[in-house]
Design an enzyme around this catalytic site. Structure first.
Site, PDB file in Angstrom:
ATOM      1  N   ALA A   4       0.843  -1.198   0.000  1.00  0.00           N
ATOM      2  CA  ALA A   4       0.000   0.000   0.000  1.00  0.00           C
ATOM      3  C   ALA A   4       0.877   1.247   0.000  1.00  0.00           C
ATOM      4  CB  ALA A   4      -0.922   0.004   1.216  1.00  0.00           C
ATOM      5  N   GLU A   5       0.629   2.122  -0.946  1.00  0.00           N
ATOM      6  CA  GLU A   5       1.332   3.401  -0.999  1.00  0.00           C
ATOM      7  C   GLU A   5       0.349   4.494  -0.609  1.00  0.00           C
ATOM      8  OE1 GLU A   5       2.768   6.334  -4.467  1.00  0.00           O
ATOM      9  OE2 GLU A   5       3.603   4.304  -4.644  1.00  0.00           O
ATOM     10  N   ASP A   6       0.339   4.848   0.663  1.00  0.00           N
ATOM     11  CA  ASP A   6      -0.625   5.812   1.182  1.00  0.00           C
ATOM     12  C   ASP A   6       0.087   6.792   2.093  1.00  0.00           C
ATOM     13  OD1 ASP A   6      -2.845   7.183   2.100  1.00  0.00           O
ATOM     14  OD2 ASP A   6      -3.309   5.679   3.635  1.00  0.00           O
TER      15      ASP A   6
END
Length: 923
Positions: free
Chosen positions: A641-643
């Site tokens: 996840a790239e958040d």
């Protein structure tokens, strides 16, 4: 020639359902709220009544579908683990997470937690209903994610090609291309289309060669093998007779030829008098259904005395008496039902009819040849438009206009996989790269060049996984591949689909996992080559109005509340896994999809920010389904996840209320280092603040740490090496610059995460930014490449690369990254010294650029012998070698001081050392 046997026809139909009509399961196996249901259906007789409530299927197909649905539900209920299971607590992970706001009062924080917990419960309720809908319509999540097997352009075994597209807003759809001279009337969908779900189907028949006769209607072909059993010209009548004898019970074959129609007509007249006398769906007539059910049993008893053939299938269907007009019950003899479900169609006999590829080539010319160009022509309320198929698997660009390519290579050109997927490593060392800029020359590099030149280098450098971005087709090369126009296609700039398969296969042979940076958070606004306004102003894939546009980037935002959009996105993930053997995905820019403000609003305290009116609950449920589907498909797959907002529960189990990702990208360390180097002197760095930033997100789960990513090097940014050069005014790295980069990497590597990532070229301190060709730089490729020549000599760049390789080997031998985060950290802000442990290793770093320590006492938790295994000041790493000649092993004190033992070290300025506890002293 005899007519096709019913049982062989049933066999072929079953294969057709699997191969060609899976997307229509929802319409075939379930009712449609917009379609008026069948008034009455009666097949066979009723021998004993078993009610299957709320079953909307008819006949044997309905029975099989009901059984599949029931087994799927039971399987999902019985599954346990991170990605699903019967023990589900929608708020379970909240117990493991502390406060996210130090400034909020305790009462306000508790209130925000309660609000967030209620949000999670509501989200789970919606998710549960969505799962049930998927099982009801498509049997299972994996079947739902198999849209690529139906949509797009596919060869059918009945010597034709079938094209299927979802365009609910279109009024007319046809296929145009080289095969029909781009004429939009020659291959159009018929007037009965689209179906109730907006799906269009267009068959393109193969052309019969001159002098050849048409095949019997049942003739199928195997397009992969030169010959098949049908080429032996078998006795068709004998095959059909064997199939009949094996499959049908006595009397069932007669039943298939007309008897049910007579019986149905007879029962209908008994119930309703005539077809015109009563409509059971009209208001008021539903009250009679209870009486009709009772009368049905009387009729069944009467029919039993008339039709004494025990082999006649006893099935009947009658309208339900509830308020739902498209629901009816199925009354089935349970003994007959069990017998039917246990039967398997005699497909082995049908296989004797199939002919091979050579027979097909001798008789037909492909309707669309391999490599043929095509586009979709649509009439919309805005007028006629041309689009690329949303499911195109290969796209070629011709100036500003692209064309889909029918990719159907002959068997000898289909790539043959040679290597198995490597085992999932205990810790990840990821090498992030872009194929197009991987050459040392200012040009667009290819898949084959990357495979031959870069993959061996990555393996030699000590990494065990690669993460590729810019792989999906994109018209705008300046976007670095993030404005995707072809979700299922590899970028044709780099090569053909078979070339990318070779890249993945060779990487697997080298022991490297392959991750794809996938963009499901937004799409290109390109209407000519992308999905934007695909079927006109309806915007079927995206939200309408302002919500359908990214507030700052102008890209289009997917509508995750749409059933078909979910199918499209989930199928895209499954496609890359099945077709290209991808081992994992990095979900790009989740903040853009998790919030309607695209993640650009200022964050508030507590959990209110994560559950207010700006949070897209549908997007979260999509991410949960994506993780669930992928880990069901392959338990070893890795999702990242790239958040930037660190949404709570990113890496928490789904059955505990999380989103189910394996890792999350920690962007804060890289942002911190870029700011410190560009805007602050290292003499003023506060070590405790650095440690706090590096360890702040460890409670969110497994984090991937990096000192710099590609985003910091692209237009407008700088690599850390370039920032150091800019600050010092030097043309190449000096010893001080190398020393800083080494300790920055080591402290990030040891403290910041459970995995480590490096962008291509930064391992040796690439001195220039990345800048893709664009009008602003006159489409120059000068900075769209990597200066690999810098590491071919003994210089600061090659020495920095050697240190980076030593770091990778440190994890490979001692497994640093898969060890729990350090609980012991010693910080001395005055002397700028840091000490920490991870596993059995001790890390000591001196950030002081003006002071070396000849006798520095570091507190340690264990007494014993400490052996130095890494020294950043070693000459092979570009250091001064000040510890040369000193013993590698040092003995700690045997007495505690303030609860710890003391280890005396010699620590030069701007250097770092790693020690292994080789022997523990008995105290």
């Amino acid at each position: 020639m005899a007519c096709m046997s019913p049982c062989v026809q049933a066999s072929q139909d079953e294969v057709c359902r699997v191969v060609s009509t899976r997307s229509s399961l929802r319409g075939t196996l379930s009712g449609n709220k917009n379609r008026k249901p069948v008034k009455f259906s009666c097949v066979g007789r009723i021998s004993s009544v078993e009610t299957t409530s709320r079953n909307r299927n008819r006949g044997a197909v309905g029975i099989h579908a009901s059984s599949a649905r029931s087994s799927t539900v039971e399987r999902e209920k019985s599954s346990t683990g991170k990605y699903g299971g019967s023990k589900i607590d929608p708020t379970g992970f909240l117990e493991q997470i502390g406060s996210t706001s130090d400034s909020a009062s305790s009462k306000e924080y508790e209130l925000s937690v309660k609000t967030f917990a209620q949000f999670l419960r509501n989200r789970y309720k919606v998710l549960k209903e969505l799962r049930e809908k998927i099982v009801d319509y498509d049997l299972s999540l994996l079947e739902f994610a198999s849209g690529y097997e139906i949509f797009g352009l596919h060869r059918h075994f009945r010597h034709r090609i079938e094209f299927v597209e979802w365009a609910p807003g279109a009024r007319f759809v046809s296929l145009i291309g080289d095969f029909n001279d781009w004429h939009h009337r020659r291959n159009a969908a018929d007037r009965s289309q689209p179906d109730d779900f907006g799906v269009w189907r267009i068959p393109i028949d193969d052309k019969l060669r001159e002098g050849q006769e048409e095949d019997p209607w049942y003739q199928d072909y195997n397009y992969l093998d030169d010959y098949d059993r049908g080429d032996e010209n078998p006795d068709i009548d004998a095959i059909l007779q064997k199939a009949n004898d094996e499959y049908w019970e006595r009397g069932e074959d007669e039943y298939m030829y007309g008897r049910p129609e007579q019986l149905e007509s007879e029962l209908f007249k008994v119930f309703f008098g005539s077809h015109e006398s009563v409509d059971p769906y009209e208001k008021g007539s539903l009250d009679e259904l209870e009486r009709l059910k009772a009368k049905a049993e009387e009729v069944a008893e009467s029919l039993q005395s008339t039709y004494r053939n025990d082999d006649l299938p006893p099935v009947d269907t009658i309208m339900n008496d509830d308020s739902s007009e498209d629901e009816f019950n199925i009354f089935v003899d349970p003994i007959w039902r069990k017998r039917i479900l246990s039967k398997k169609p005699p497909i082995q006999y049908w296989k004797y009819i199939i002919k091979g590829r050579i027979a097909w080539q001798e008789k037909y010319v492909p309707g669309i040849p391999h490599g043929g160009r095509y586009r979709v022509y649509l009439h919309t309320k805005e007028g006629p438009v041309e689009r690329l198929s949303a499911w195109s698997t290969y796209i070629l660009q011709d100036g500003g206009r692209s064309s889909s390519i029918h990719w159907e290579p002959p068997p000898q050109e289909i790539f043959q996989w040679q290597h198995e997927t490597p085992e999932k490593p205990k810790s990840l060392r990821i090498y992030e790269c872009h194929v197009g800029i991987s050459s040392k020359e200012p040009k667009i590099s290819t898949f084959n060049e990357f495979t031959d030149n870069i993959l061996p280098y990555i393996k030699e450098s000590g990494y065990n996984a690669i993460q590729l971005f810019g792989i999906q087709e994109h018209c705008d090369y300046a976007s670095a591949g993030y404005k995707v126009t072809g979700m299922f296609a590899v970028s044709s700039r780099f090569g053909k689909p078979e070339d990318f398969k070779r890249l993945v296969d060779v990487a697997h042979g080298l022991g490297l996992l392959v991750f794809l940076d996938v963009v499901h958070s937004y799409a290109s606004p390109d209407t000519l080559n992308g999905l934007a306004a695909f079927d006109g102003g309806n915007d079927c894939y995206f939200h309408p109005g302002k919500r359908g546009h990214h507030k700052y980037w102008g890209t289009r935002m997917y509508n995750y509340n749409s059933y078909e959009v979910l199918r499209f996105l989930l199928s895209n993930l499954k496609w890359w896994v099945n077709e290209y053997h991808v081992d994992g995905f990095n979900f790009h820019s989740l903040a853009s999809m998790l919030y309607t403000h695209n993640g650009f609003e200022k964050r508030t305290g507590g959990y209110d920010y994560f559950c207010n009116q700006y949070v897209d609950q549908d997007a979260q449920n999509y991410l949960i389904l994506a993780n669930e589907m992928l880990h069901t498909l392959n338990p070893n797959i890795i999702t990242i996840a790239e958040d930037t907002t660190f949404y709570p529960g990113l890496c928490q189990p789904i059955n505990k209320g999380g989103l189910g990702f394996d890792y999350a990208v920690s962007t804060q360390p890289a942002e911190m280092w870029a700011w410190l180097i560009r805007y602050g002197s290292d003499q003023h760095w506060i070590i405790s603040q650095i440690v706090d930033t590096l360890t702040r997100q460890k409670s969110f789960g497994k984090m991937i740490a990096f000192t710099e990513s590609h985003a910091q090097s692209i237009t407008g940014g700088m690599s850390l090496s370039q920032a150091l050069l800019s600050r010092s005014g030097l043309s190449s790295l000096d010893q001080r610059g190398i020393a800083l980069l080494k300790i920055i990497r080591l402290v990030t590597f040891s403290l910041a995460g459970s995995a480590y990532m490096n962008f291509m070229g930064n391992e040796f301190g690439h001195p220039e930014r990345v800048e893709f060709p664009r009008p602003g730089n006159k489409n120059s490729f000068a900075h769209a490449c990597r200066q690999w020549d810098l590491i071919n000599k003994n210089n600061p760049y090659s020495q920095l690369k050697t240190f980076d390789k030593a770091l990778m080997e440190l994890d490979n031998v001692f497994g640093i990254l898969n060890k729990p985060s350090s609980e012991y950290v010693f910080v001395d802000d005055k002397n700028k010294v840091l000490g920490c442990t991870r596993g059995k290793l001790l890390f000591v770093l001196n950030f002081n650029s003006s002071c070396s320590y000849e006798s520095l006492h570091i507190p340690v938790e264990e007494a014993g012998d400490y052996e130095m295994i890494l020294d950043s000041d070693h000459q092979m790493f570009g250091g001064e070698g000040q510890l040369k000649g000193l013993p590698l092993s040092r003995m700690s004190s045997l007495e505690r001081k303030n609860g710890t033992f003391q280890l005396e070290l010699c620590l030069p300025s701007l250097s770092a050392q790693v020690y292994r506890l080789s022997r523990i002293s008995k105290i």
